[in-house]
Design a protein around this motif. Sequence first.
Motif, PDB file in Angstrom:
ATOM      1  N   THR A   1       1.217   9.604  -6.795  1.00 24.78           N
ATOM      2  CA  THR A   1       0.498   9.796  -5.527  1.00 24.78           C
ATOM      3  C   THR A   1      -0.990   9.526  -5.710  1.00 24.78           C
ATOM      4  OG1 THR A   1       2.095  11.536  -5.097  1.00 24.78           O
ATOM      5  CG2 THR A   1       0.238  11.373  -3.583  1.00 24.78           C
ATOM      6  N   LYS A   2      -1.538  10.045  -6.822  1.00 24.15           N
ATOM      7  CA  LYS A   2      -2.936   9.724  -7.138  1.00 24.15           C
ATOM      8  C   LYS A   2      -3.067   8.226  -7.386  1.00 24.15           C
ATOM      9  CE  LYS A   2      -4.482  14.013  -9.385  1.00 24.15           C
ATOM     10  NZ  LYS A   2      -4.676  14.567 -10.741  1.00 24.15           N
ATOM     11  N   GLY A   3      -2.074   7.678  -8.096  1.00 26.38           N
ATOM     12  CA  GLY A   3      -2.090   6.254  -8.419  1.00 26.38           C
ATOM     13  C   GLY A   3      -2.161   5.385  -7.177  1.00 26.38           C
ATOM     14  N   GLN A   4      -1.466   5.825  -6.130  1.00 30.29           N
ATOM     15  CA  GLN A   4      -1.486   5.074  -4.863  1.00 30.29           C
ATOM     16  C   GLN A   4      -2.911   5.010  -4.301  1.00 30.29           C
ATOM     17  OE1 GLN A   4       1.253   6.545  -1.921  1.00 30.29           O
ATOM     18  NE2 GLN A   4       1.179   4.614  -0.797  1.00 30.29           N
ATOM     19  N   GLN A   5      -3.613   6.130  -4.427  1.00 28.34           N
ATOM     20  CA  GLN A   5      -5.016   6.153  -3.986  1.00 28.34           C
ATOM     21  C   GLN A   5      -5.857   5.184  -4.827  1.00 28.34           C
ATOM     22  OE1 GLN A   5      -6.181   7.860  -1.278  1.00 28.34           O
ATOM     23  NE2 GLN A   5      -3.989   8.247  -1.007  1.00 28.34           N
ATOM     24  N   TYR A   6      -5.713   5.299  -6.157  1.00 25.64           N
ATOM     25  CA  TYR A   6      -6.509   4.445  -7.063  1.00 25.64           C
ATOM     26  C   TYR A   6      -6.163   2.965  -6.868  1.00 25.64           C
ATOM     27  CZ  TYR A   6      -7.130   8.925  -9.486  1.00 25.64           C
ATOM     28  OH  TYR A   6      -7.408  10.229  -9.795  1.00 25.64           O
ATOM     29  N   ALA A   7      -4.928   2.689  -6.399  1.00 24.97           N
ATOM     30  CA  ALA A   7      -4.483   1.295  -6.275  1.00 24.97           C
ATOM     31  C   ALA A   7      -4.944   0.664  -4.961  1.00 24.97           C
ATOM     32  CB  ALA A   7      -2.965   1.217  -6.398  1.00 24.97           C
ATOM     33  N   LYS A   8      -5.651   1.429  -4.131  1.00 23.04           N
ATOM     34  CA  LYS A   8      -6.147   0.849  -2.867  1.00 23.04           C
ATOM     35  C   LYS A   8      -7.047  -0.362  -3.159  1.00 23.04           C
ATOM     36  CE  LYS A   8      -5.910   4.561   0.578  1.00 23.04           C
ATOM     37  NZ  LYS A   8      -4.456   4.557   0.519  1.00 23.04           N
ATOM     38  N   VAL A   9      -7.802  -0.261  -4.248  1.00 25.67           N
ATOM     39  CA  VAL A   9      -8.708  -1.354  -4.628  1.00 25.67           C
ATOM     40  C   VAL A   9      -7.926  -2.644  -4.919  1.00 25.67           C
ATOM     41  CG1 VAL A   9      -8.743  -0.619  -7.060  1.00 25.67           C
ATOM     42  CG2 VAL A   9     -10.603  -1.999  -6.179  1.00 25.67           C
ATOM     43  N   CYS A  10      -6.706  -2.518  -5.389  1.00 25.70           N
ATOM     44  CA  CYS A  10      -5.881  -3.697  -5.702  1.00 25.70           C
ATOM     45  C   CYS A  10      -5.481  -4.423  -4.429  1.00 25.70           C
ATOM     46  CB  CYS A  10      -4.612  -3.309  -6.452  1.00 25.70           C
ATOM     47  SG  CYS A  10      -4.799  -2.008  -7.682  1.00 25.70           S
ATOM     48  N   GLN A  11      -5.369  -3.657  -3.306  1.00 19.39           N
ATOM     49  CA  GLN A  11      -4.835  -4.221  -2.068  1.00 19.39           C
ATOM     50  C   GLN A  11      -5.777  -5.207  -1.403  1.00 19.39           C
ATOM     51  OE1 GLN A  11      -3.474  -0.263  -0.518  1.00 19.39           O
ATOM     52  NE2 GLN A  11      -1.817  -1.531   0.316  1.00 19.39           N
ATOM     53  N   THR A  12      -7.020  -5.259  -1.862  1.00 19.14           N
ATOM     54  CA  THR A  12      -7.912  -6.319  -1.389  1.00 19.14           C
ATOM     55  C   THR A  12      -7.273  -7.664  -1.707  1.00 19.14           C
ATOM     56  OG1 THR A  12      -9.637  -4.887  -2.293  1.00 19.14           O
ATOM     57  CG2 THR A  12     -10.341  -7.019  -1.421  1.00 19.14           C
ATOM     58  N   CYS A  13      -6.566  -7.721  -2.809  1.00 21.70           N
ATOM     59  CA  CYS A  13      -6.044  -9.001  -3.296  1.00 21.70           C
ATOM     60  C   CYS A  13      -4.522  -9.043  -3.423  1.00 21.70           C
ATOM     61  CB  CYS A  13      -6.639  -9.315  -4.659  1.00 21.70           C
ATOM     62  SG  CYS A  13      -8.445  -9.330  -4.676  1.00 21.70           S
ATOM     63  N   HIS A  14      -3.871  -7.880  -3.425  1.00 21.75           N
ATOM     64  CA  HIS A  14      -2.419  -7.855  -3.674  1.00 21.75           C
ATOM     65  C   HIS A  14      -1.660  -7.157  -2.553  1.00 21.75           C
ATOM     66  CE1 HIS A  14      -2.602  -9.194  -7.887  1.00 21.75           C
ATOM     67  NE2 HIS A  14      -3.626  -8.382  -8.065  1.00 21.75           N
ATOM     68  N   ASN A  15      -0.489  -7.681  -2.227  1.00 23.25           N
ATOM     69  CA  ASN A  15       0.459  -6.965  -1.382  1.00 23.25           C
ATOM     70  C   ASN A  15       1.375  -6.127  -2.264  1.00 23.25           C
ATOM     71  OD1 ASN A  15       0.008  -7.533   1.377  1.00 23.25           O
ATOM     72  ND2 ASN A  15       0.767  -9.631   1.073  1.00 23.25           N
TER      73      ASN A  15
ATOM     74  N   ILE B   1      -4.884 -12.980  -2.226  1.00 23.34           N
ATOM     75  CA  ILE B   1      -5.716 -13.660  -3.239  1.00 23.34           C
ATOM     76  C   ILE B   1      -4.970 -13.639  -4.573  1.00 23.34           C
ATOM     77  CG2 ILE B   1      -7.887 -13.488  -4.539  1.00 23.34           C
ATOM     78  CD1 ILE B   1      -9.078 -12.239  -1.928  1.00 23.34           C
ATOM     79  N   GLY B   2      -4.201 -12.579  -4.777  1.00 24.69           N
ATOM     80  CA  GLY B   2      -3.376 -12.441  -5.975  1.00 24.69           C
ATOM     81  C   GLY B   2      -1.902 -12.415  -5.598  1.00 24.69           C
ATOM     82  N   PRO B   3      -1.017 -12.519  -6.588  1.00 24.42           N
ATOM     83  CA  PRO B   3       0.433 -12.514  -6.315  1.00 24.42           C
ATOM     84  C   PRO B   3       0.904 -11.128  -5.860  1.00 24.42           C
ATOM     85  CG  PRO B   3       0.010 -12.464  -8.685  1.00 24.42           C
ATOM     86  CD  PRO B   3      -1.316 -12.659  -8.014  1.00 24.42           C
ATOM     87  N   PRO B   4       2.018 -11.054  -5.108  1.00 26.51           N
ATOM     88  CA  PRO B   4       2.532  -9.749  -4.661  1.00 26.51           C
ATOM     89  C   PRO B   4       3.002  -8.914  -5.853  1.00 26.51           C
ATOM     90  CG  PRO B   4       4.125 -11.489  -4.199  1.00 26.51           C
ATOM     91  CD  PRO B   4       2.887 -12.167  -4.689  1.00 26.51           C
ATOM     92  N   LEU B   5       2.836  -7.582  -5.756  1.00 17.61           N
ATOM     93  CA  LEU B   5       3.125  -6.724  -6.912  1.00 17.61           C
ATOM     94  C   LEU B   5       4.403  -5.902  -6.765  1.00 17.61           C
ATOM     95  CD1 LEU B   5      -0.430  -5.526  -8.025  1.00 17.61           C
ATOM     96  CD2 LEU B   5       0.944  -7.437  -8.883  1.00 17.61           C
ATOM     97  N   TRP B   6       5.165  -6.113  -5.673  1.00 13.50           N
ATOM     98  CA  TRP B   6       6.470  -5.424  -5.596  1.00 13.50           C
ATOM     99  C   TRP B   6       7.324  -5.887  -6.783  1.00 13.50           C
ATOM    100  CZ3 TRP B   6       9.060  -1.629  -3.063  1.00 13.50           C
ATOM    101  CH2 TRP B   6      10.451  -1.599  -3.233  1.00 13.50           C
TER     102      TRP B   6
ATOM    103  N   GLN C   1       5.330   1.692 -10.626  1.00 11.34           N
ATOM    104  CA  GLN C   1       6.736   1.954 -10.962  1.00 11.34           C
ATOM    105  C   GLN C   1       7.569   2.216  -9.703  1.00 11.34           C
ATOM    106  OE1 GLN C   1       7.720   5.614 -13.109  1.00 11.34           O
ATOM    107  NE2 GLN C   1       8.919   4.431 -14.584  1.00 11.34           N
ATOM    108  N   THR C   2       6.923   2.777  -8.671  1.00 12.21           N
ATOM    109  CA  THR C   2       7.655   3.084  -7.437  1.00 12.21           C
ATOM    110  C   THR C   2       7.934   1.819  -6.614  1.00 12.21           C
ATOM    111  OG1 THR C   2       5.696   3.430  -6.033  1.00 12.21           O
ATOM    112  CG2 THR C   2       6.473   5.331  -7.317  1.00 12.21           C
ATOM    113  N   LEU C   3       7.254   0.699  -6.947  1.00  9.05           N
ATOM    114  CA  LEU C   3       7.407  -0.535  -6.170  1.00  9.05           C
ATOM    115  C   LEU C   3       8.604  -1.341  -6.680  1.00  9.05           C
ATOM    116  CD1 LEU C   3       3.664  -1.707  -6.031  1.00  9.05           C
ATOM    117  CD2 LEU C   3       4.856  -0.136  -4.486  1.00  9.05           C
ATOM    118  N   SER C   4       9.773  -0.722  -6.644  1.00  6.86           N
ATOM    119  CA  SER C   4      10.960  -1.396  -7.175  1.00  6.86           C
ATOM    120  C   SER C   4      12.217  -0.699  -6.681  1.00  6.86           C
ATOM    121  CB  SER C   4      10.908  -1.360  -8.700  1.00  6.86           C
ATOM    122  OG  SER C   4      12.121  -1.831  -9.237  1.00  6.86           O
ATOM    123  N   ASP C   5      13.303  -1.476  -6.540  1.00  6.54           N
ATOM    124  CA  ASP C   5      14.596  -0.884  -6.196  1.00  6.54           C
ATOM    125  C   ASP C   5      15.233  -0.268  -7.439  1.00  6.54           C
ATOM    126  OD1 ASP C   5      14.519  -1.496  -3.474  1.00  6.54           O
ATOM    127  OD2 ASP C   5      15.250  -3.537  -3.831  1.00  6.54           O
ATOM    128  N   SER C   6      14.911  -0.815  -8.599  1.00  9.18           N
ATOM    129  CA  SER C   6      15.415  -0.233  -9.855  1.00  9.18           C
ATOM    130  C   SER C   6      14.259  -0.097 -10.839  1.00  9.18           C
ATOM    131  CB  SER C   6      16.526  -1.104 -10.449  1.00  9.18           C
ATOM    132  OG  SER C   6      16.132  -2.467 -10.429  1.00  9.18           O
TER     133      SER C   6
END
Length: 179
Positions: free
Chosen positions: A74-88, A97-102, A168-173
């Motif tokens: 949950t904290k990681g999701q907050q810290y990862a907001k900065v990544c969303q400038t460039c990543h889905n 700007i960067g490749p998708p991270l799912w 790690q949560t961005l995955s079906d497995s």
Amino acid sequence: MHSENMNRVSLAALGSILFAMLLVAFSNLVISPKRPAVPGFALPTSGPASTLAAAPAAPPAEPLPALLAKADATKGQQYAKVCQTCHNFEKGAGPKIGPPLWGVAGRPIASIPGFSYSDSLKAVGGNWTWEALNTMVSNPKMEASGTKMAFPGEKDPQKRADILAFLQTLSDSPVPFPK
Ligand code: HEC
């Protein structure tokens, strides 16, 4: 032998010795005002970039598995907001700007079709392990020196582990963390 002469000679000798001592003392002051706490330079450990540990930002670094074991997604999701400038992050989303991270964990490095990766990242090879992702988030240039990812890196090892827990949560497995 003239004792006066002897005195003059020894005085001259004494004088030059004193002068030399002063010179040494002075040059010590001028040349090395401070000594580093640890002499020499910190050399990087050998081995491929992707297996390098995180940049030694905070001493003494805890091993990655220990940091991941107490990581907070949950904290990681907050810290990862900065990544969303460039990543889905969403499943099925395309590049920005960067490749998708799912599903990035475990997938081959630089493998999103149609995304124009740097030659440097393409040359790394292998899959995205948690160690490699930790290096990438810590300092992208340490993972691939010529990377196009213009991100200075998250230097706090625990925040980095939190970001990885979110990835790690961005995955079906989800790919398990190393023990
Ligand atoms: C300023 C834009 C930018 C930001 C911010 C950024 N990235 Fe990137 N990222 C990129 C680009 C561009 C690439 C492609 C790098 C290359 O080809 O060398 C990339 C590549 C990656 C890759 C490799 C993906 C693959 O398909 O191989 C990962 C993993 C990654 N980024 C994670 C992150 C994370 C996690 C964050 C946040 C902590 C982040 N990035 C922040 C631009 C960014």
